[in-house]
Design a protein around this motif. Structure first.
Motif, mmCIF file in Angstrom:
data_model
loop_
_atom_site.group_PDB
_atom_site.id
_atom_site.type_symbol
_atom_site.label_atom_id
_atom_site.label_comp_id
_atom_site.label_asym_id
_atom_site.label_seq_id
_atom_site.Cartn_x
_atom_site.Cartn_y
_atom_site.Cartn_z
ATOM 1 N N GLU A 4 0.883 -1.469 -0.035
ATOM 2 C CA GLU A 4 -0.240 0.130 -0.112
ATOM 3 C C GLU A 4 0.701 1.433 0.155
ATOM 4 N N LYS A 5 0.591 2.376 -0.914
ATOM 5 C CA LYS A 5 1.353 3.627 -1.593
ATOM 6 C C LYS A 5 0.840 4.290 -0.366
ATOM 7 N N ASP A 6 1.518 5.528 0.175
ATOM 8 C CA ASP A 6 0.818 6.396 0.732
ATOM 9 C C ASP A 6 0.725 7.663 -0.224
ATOM 10 N N ILE A 7 1.005 7.467 -0.949
ATOM 11 C CA ILE A 7 0.842 8.366 -2.195
ATOM 12 C C ILE A 7 1.454 7.593 -3.444
ATOM 13 N N SER A 8 0.271 8.160 -4.427
ATOM 14 C CA SER A 8 0.242 7.413 -5.507
ATOM 15 C C SER A 8 1.489 7.961 -6.605
ATOM 16 N N TYR A 9 1.492 7.241 -7.927
ATOM 17 C CA TYR A 9 2.494 8.355 -8.876
ATOM 18 C C TYR A 9 1.746 9.256 -9.512
ATOM 19 N N GLU A 10 0.473 9.241 -9.368
ATOM 20 C CA GLU A 10 -0.660 9.573 -10.162
ATOM 21 C C GLU A 10 -0.766 11.340 -9.402
ATOM 22 N N GLU A 11 -0.692 10.833 -8.035
ATOM 23 C CA GLU A 11 -0.993 12.293 -7.023
ATOM 24 C C GLU A 11 0.707 12.983 -6.973
ATOM 25 N N PHE A 12 1.707 12.011 -6.927
ATOM 26 C CA PHE A 12 2.489 12.854 -7.050
ATOM 27 C C PHE A 12 2.863 13.710 -8.060
ATOM 28 N N GLU A 13 2.185 13.000 -9.467
ATOM 29 C CA GLU A 13 2.933 13.856 -11.293
ATOM 30 C C GLU A 13 1.615 14.325 -10.752
ATOM 31 N N GLU A 14 0.708 14.582 -10.272
ATOM 32 C CA GLU A 14 -0.328 16.347 -9.930
ATOM 33 C C GLU A 14 0.269 17.183 -9.134
ATOM 34 N N PHE A 15 0.598 16.708 -8.273
ATOM 35 C CA PHE A 15 1.023 17.811 -7.562
ATOM 36 C C PHE A 15 2.357 18.833 -7.880
ATOM 37 N N ILE A 16 3.089 17.749 -8.415
ATOM 38 C CA ILE A 16 4.578 18.368 -9.472
ATOM 39 C C ILE A 16 3.878 18.989 -10.677
ATOM 40 N N GLU A 17 2.975 19.215 -10.993
ATOM 41 C CA GLU A 17 2.449 20.053 -11.829
ATOM 42 C C GLU A 17 1.735 21.167 -11.889
ATOM 43 N N ARG A 18 0.982 20.836 -10.641
ATOM 44 C CA ARG A 18 0.595 22.299 -9.863
ATOM 45 C C ARG A 18 1.456 22.925 -9.085
ATOM 46 N N TYR A 19 2.382 22.409 -8.450
ATOM 47 C CA TYR A 19 4.000 23.381 -8.562
ATOM 48 C C TYR A 19 4.263 24.180 -9.350
ATOM 49 N N PHE A 20 4.737 23.635 -10.101
ATOM 50 C CA PHE A 20 5.552 23.775 -11.635
ATOM 51 C C PHE A 20 4.141 24.940 -12.102
ATOM 52 N N LEU A 21 2.962 24.620 -12.116
ATOM 53 C CA LEU A 21 2.230 26.152 -12.685
ATOM 54 C C LEU A 21 2.386 27.371 -12.003
ATOM 55 N N GLN A 22 2.225 26.994 -10.532
ATOM 56 C CA GLN A 22 1.978 27.843 -9.304
ATOM 57 C C GLN A 22 3.541 29.090 -9.575
ATOM 58 N N SER A 23 5.352 27.913 -10.125
ATOM 59 C CA SER A 23 6.023 28.545 -9.764
ATOM 60 C C SER A 23 5.614 30.157 -11.276
ATOM 61 N N VAL A 24 5.293 29.448 -12.295
ATOM 62 C CA VAL A 24 5.333 29.930 -13.745
ATOM 63 C C VAL A 24 4.593 30.858 -13.271
ATOM 64 N N LYS A 25 3.318 30.820 -12.411
ATOM 65 C CA LYS A 25 2.768 32.047 -12.137
ATOM 66 C C LYS A 25 4.056 33.586 -11.371
ATOM 67 N N GLU A 26 4.333 32.486 -10.588
ATOM 68 C CA GLU A 26 4.647 34.178 -9.764
ATOM 69 C C GLU A 26 6.259 34.171 -10.405
ATOM 70 N N MET A 27 6.573 33.576 -11.242
ATOM 71 C CA MET A 27 7.948 33.910 -12.167
ATOM 72 C C MET A 27 7.349 34.773 -13.222
ATOM 73 N N LYS A 28 6.171 34.759 -13.954
ATOM 74 C CA LYS A 28 5.654 35.546 -14.313
ATOM 75 C C LYS A 28 5.337 37.418 -13.987
ATOM 76 N N ALA A 29 5.038 36.959 -12.888
ATOM 77 C CA ALA A 29 4.467 38.198 -11.979
ATOM 78 C C ALA A 29 6.245 38.733 -11.876
ATOM 79 N N TYR A 30 6.559 38.480 -11.543
ATOM 80 C CA TYR A 30 8.027 39.122 -11.166
ATOM 81 C C TYR A 30 8.718 39.857 -12.625
ATOM 82 N N ASN A 31 8.363 38.763 -13.800
ATOM 83 C CA ASN A 31 8.868 38.963 -14.780
ATOM 84 C C ASN A 31 8.389 40.375 -15.124
#
Length: 70
Positions: free
Chosen positions: A2-29
């Motif tokens: 039994e896994k605490d987090i599935s690969y799909e959940e991890f992948e979704e988290f990474i994507e959300r975090y990345f896109l959040q970072s894009v928004k932050e970087m865009k605001a700075y730029n």
């Protein structure tokens, strides 16, 4: 096993975090009147995320790992 987090959940988290970072970087730029390409955003943020992951892994208490591996 039994896994605490599935690969799909991890992948979704990474994507959300990345896109959040894009928004932050865009605001700075925007404040700096800078324009970057998609490739530049990906490269810069990817490097930062990998550094963050390395720091997190390095900071994991060895005792937590030892409990798992015995």
């Amino acid at each position: 096993m039994e896994k605490d987090i599935s690969y799909e959940e991890f992948e979704e988290f990474i994507e959300r975090y990345f896109l959040q970072s894009v928004k932050e970087m865009k605001a700075y730029n925007d404040e700096q009147n800078e324009v970057e390409s998609t490739a530049q955003y990906k490269s810069t943020i990817d490097e930062g995320m990998m550094d963050n992951i390395s720091q997190i892994v390095d900071g994991i208490d060895d005792q937590k790992i030892q409990k798992i591996i015995g």
